[in-house]
Write a protein that holds these residues in place. Structure first.
Motif, mmCIF file in Angstrom:
data_model
loop_
_atom_site.group_PDB
_atom_site.id
_atom_site.type_symbol
_atom_site.label_atom_id
_atom_site.label_comp_id
_atom_site.label_asym_id
_atom_site.label_seq_id
_atom_site.Cartn_x
_atom_site.Cartn_y
_atom_site.Cartn_z
ATOM 1 N N GLN A 178 3.680 -3.749 -12.678
ATOM 2 C CA GLN A 178 3.456 -3.230 -14.023
ATOM 3 C C GLN A 178 4.680 -2.461 -14.505
ATOM 4 O O GLN A 178 5.362 -1.827 -13.716
ATOM 5 C CB GLN A 178 2.225 -2.326 -14.037
ATOM 6 N N GLU A 179 4.893 -2.529 -15.798
ATOM 7 C CA GLU A 179 6.070 -1.887 -16.398
ATOM 8 C C GLU A 179 6.138 -0.395 -16.074
ATOM 9 O O GLU A 179 7.198 0.161 -15.902
ATOM 10 C CB GLU A 179 6.071 -2.061 -17.926
ATOM 11 N N ASP A 180 4.967 0.235 -16.015
ATOM 12 C CA ASP A 180 4.976 1.694 -15.870
ATOM 13 C C ASP A 180 5.055 2.164 -14.421
ATOM 14 O O ASP A 180 4.866 3.334 -14.135
ATOM 15 C CB ASP A 180 3.749 2.305 -16.578
ATOM 16 N N TYR A 224 8.672 -4.114 -3.341
ATOM 17 C CA TYR A 224 7.509 -3.419 -3.919
ATOM 18 C C TYR A 224 6.420 -3.245 -2.871
ATOM 19 O O TYR A 224 5.238 -3.392 -3.157
ATOM 20 C CB TYR A 224 6.982 -4.227 -5.112
ATOM 21 N N ARG A 225 6.819 -2.951 -1.626
ATOM 22 C CA ARG A 225 5.872 -2.892 -0.523
ATOM 23 C C ARG A 225 4.715 -1.938 -0.798
ATOM 24 O O ARG A 225 3.550 -2.322 -0.641
ATOM 25 C CB ARG A 225 6.602 -2.511 0.763
ATOM 26 N N VAL A 247 -1.161 -1.109 -2.094
ATOM 27 C CA VAL A 247 -2.222 -0.531 -2.937
ATOM 28 C C VAL A 247 -3.011 -1.641 -3.631
ATOM 29 O O VAL A 247 -4.248 -1.655 -3.621
ATOM 30 C CB VAL A 247 -1.610 0.441 -3.986
ATOM 31 N N TYR A 248 -2.263 -2.592 -4.188
ATOM 32 C CA TYR A 248 -2.893 -3.723 -4.890
ATOM 33 C C TYR A 248 -3.822 -4.522 -3.948
ATOM 34 O O TYR A 248 -4.951 -4.851 -4.298
ATOM 35 C CB TYR A 248 -1.797 -4.612 -5.473
ATOM 36 N N LEU A 249 -3.329 -4.802 -2.741
ATOM 37 C CA LEU A 249 -4.139 -5.561 -1.786
ATOM 38 C C LEU A 249 -5.372 -4.759 -1.374
ATOM 39 O O LEU A 249 -6.480 -5.297 -1.287
ATOM 40 C CB LEU A 249 -3.307 -5.962 -0.560
ATOM 41 N N ASN A 250 -5.183 -3.460 -1.131
ATOM 42 C CA ASN A 250 -6.327 -2.608 -0.772
ATOM 43 C C ASN A 250 -7.397 -2.621 -1.860
ATOM 44 O O ASN A 250 -8.591 -2.665 -1.564
ATOM 45 C CB ASN A 250 -5.881 -1.157 -0.528
#
Ligand SMILES: *Cc1c(COP(=O)(O)O)cnc(C)c1O
Length: 369
Positions: free
Chosen positions: A366-368, A290-291, A296-299
């Motif tokens: 996330q599921e989506d 999930y790189r 994105v999450y870390l940003n």
């Protein structure tokens, strides 16, 4: 909190007084290219690595292409290299007209020594080993193979200043060890710099001549050379940093050991260390399916990372002419989509690192997606 992938001024500030003193001394001396500082650095660096000779050069790419040039590698020759190498490693080969032959990496991100022999042809002249991310490659096995087929063994140590395999320092296994002192390397200058180390006196003399227009005596040119001189300021500042290199490498090791101990996310695979190897942790590289989501999450949490490297060299526009597809090297091609280098720099505080670890451990898919 805002976390950058790399911060270079912290380690500068730690030894600031020493650097300023050295810089002032060199600026006042009136001698700015090669000279005594370069000679002394070459002596000290050769000693640190455990090689007979060191020749300072302008950068790491020069160390690579000049090495292949002086070893007589040319068009029609093949040089073996791992598929997930940095593009500069490949350029060192192709600038001489030679053809890179790629090998998939092992689980340590280094060349898979078991896959070398099947790629050797009568055109193979050399193996270029890249000690990627600071970890030594499987040198004993690689040396056995290169000796068996009478190949030149060249080590790219641009990320491995001080790393060892079976107690021996990288750069001393092959005919030539190539180094970069680009500011972000473990032994980084304050500008561009590079060097080679070797035990071969004849070869050492060739480097010394070649880097300075083919001349060792002013206005007498033996061969058509190049300009790849190390400057006095970089050499002097590198001399200062070299005295702290073990300390700097140890500092990186404690940061990375904390990452290893405290990152618990099941979505993240941690780097593996080869038995009998000491890594100098040039990068702390995780892999995850999930790189892109993780980036994105870390940003979003003000944590910024880098990717070494998002495009394998054989898929670069520059190497279209090699006509290699992603599917030809599935492991290297997959890794380019999965690797992520976490923030890592000398002087990173516990608080900064805890923040990164905490966010990593809270990463969810996330599921989506
Ligand atoms: C940095 C690097 C180089 C190139 O060094 P420069 O000094 O930037 O030319 C070559 N190989 C590897 C593995 C590197 O990390």
């Amino acid at each position: 909190m805002n976390i950058l992938p790399n911060v270079l001024d912290r380690q500068y500030k730690k030894y600031r007084a020493e650097y300023i003193k050295k810089a002032k001394h060199i600026l006042d001396s009136g001698w700015y290219i090669l000279g005594n500082e370069v000679k002394e650095f070459e002596k000290e660096f050769a000693k640190y690595i455990g090689a007979k000779y060191c020749i300072g050069l302008a950068n790491g790419l020069d160390a690579l292409w000049i090495t292949f040039k002086l070893l007589g590698i040319q068009a029609g020759d093949e040089v073996i290299i791992q598929g997930n190498a940095y593009v500069a490693c490949v350029m060192g080969i192709t600038m001489n007209g030679a053809t890179p032959v790629f090998i998939e990496p092992d689980e340590y991100h280094n060349i898979n020594s078991e896959k070398i022999e099947e790629k050797i042809t009568d055109k193979t002249k050399a193996v270029l080993v890249v000690h990627l991310y600071g970890q030594a490659s499987n040198m004993q096995d690689i040396k056995t193979i290169s000796d068996k087929y009478n190949l030149y063994l060249v080590e790219d140590c641009a990320q491995s200043h001080g790393a060892r395999h079976c107690e021996q320092i990288t750069g001393t296994f092959g005919h030539v060890g190539c180094f970069s002192f680009y500011p972000s390397k473990n032994l980084g200058a304050f500008g561009d710099g590079g060097a080679i180390v070797t035990d071969d006196e004849v070869l050492m003399q060739k480097f010394k001549t070649y880097r300075n227009y083919g001349s060792q005596k002013k206005y007498e040119n033996m061969v058509v050379g190049t300009n790849s001189r190390l400057d006095s300021l970089q050499a002097g500042l590198l001399r200062v940093k070299l005295t702290h290199l073990n300390e700097l490498n140890n500092d990186r090791a404690s940061l990375c050991n904390r990452y290893l101990r405290e990152i618990k996310s099941p979505l993240i695979s941690l780097p593996k260390i080869r038995k009998d190897c000491t890594t100098v942790w040039h990068q702390f590289v995780i892999t995850t399916d999930y790189r892109d989501e993780l980036v994105v999450y870390l940003n979003e949490n003000n944590i910024f990372t880098s990717i070494h490297y998002p495009i394998p060299p054989y898929l670069q526009e520059a190497y279209k002419y090699l006509e290699i597809d992603a599917g030809d090297y599935p492991i290297s091609s997959e890794l380019a989509k999965k690797v992520l280098s976490l923030p890592l720099y000398n002087g990173m505080t516990k608080k900064e690192q805890r923040y990164v670890i905490n966010k990593l451990n809270k990463f969810k898919i996330q599921e989506d997606y």
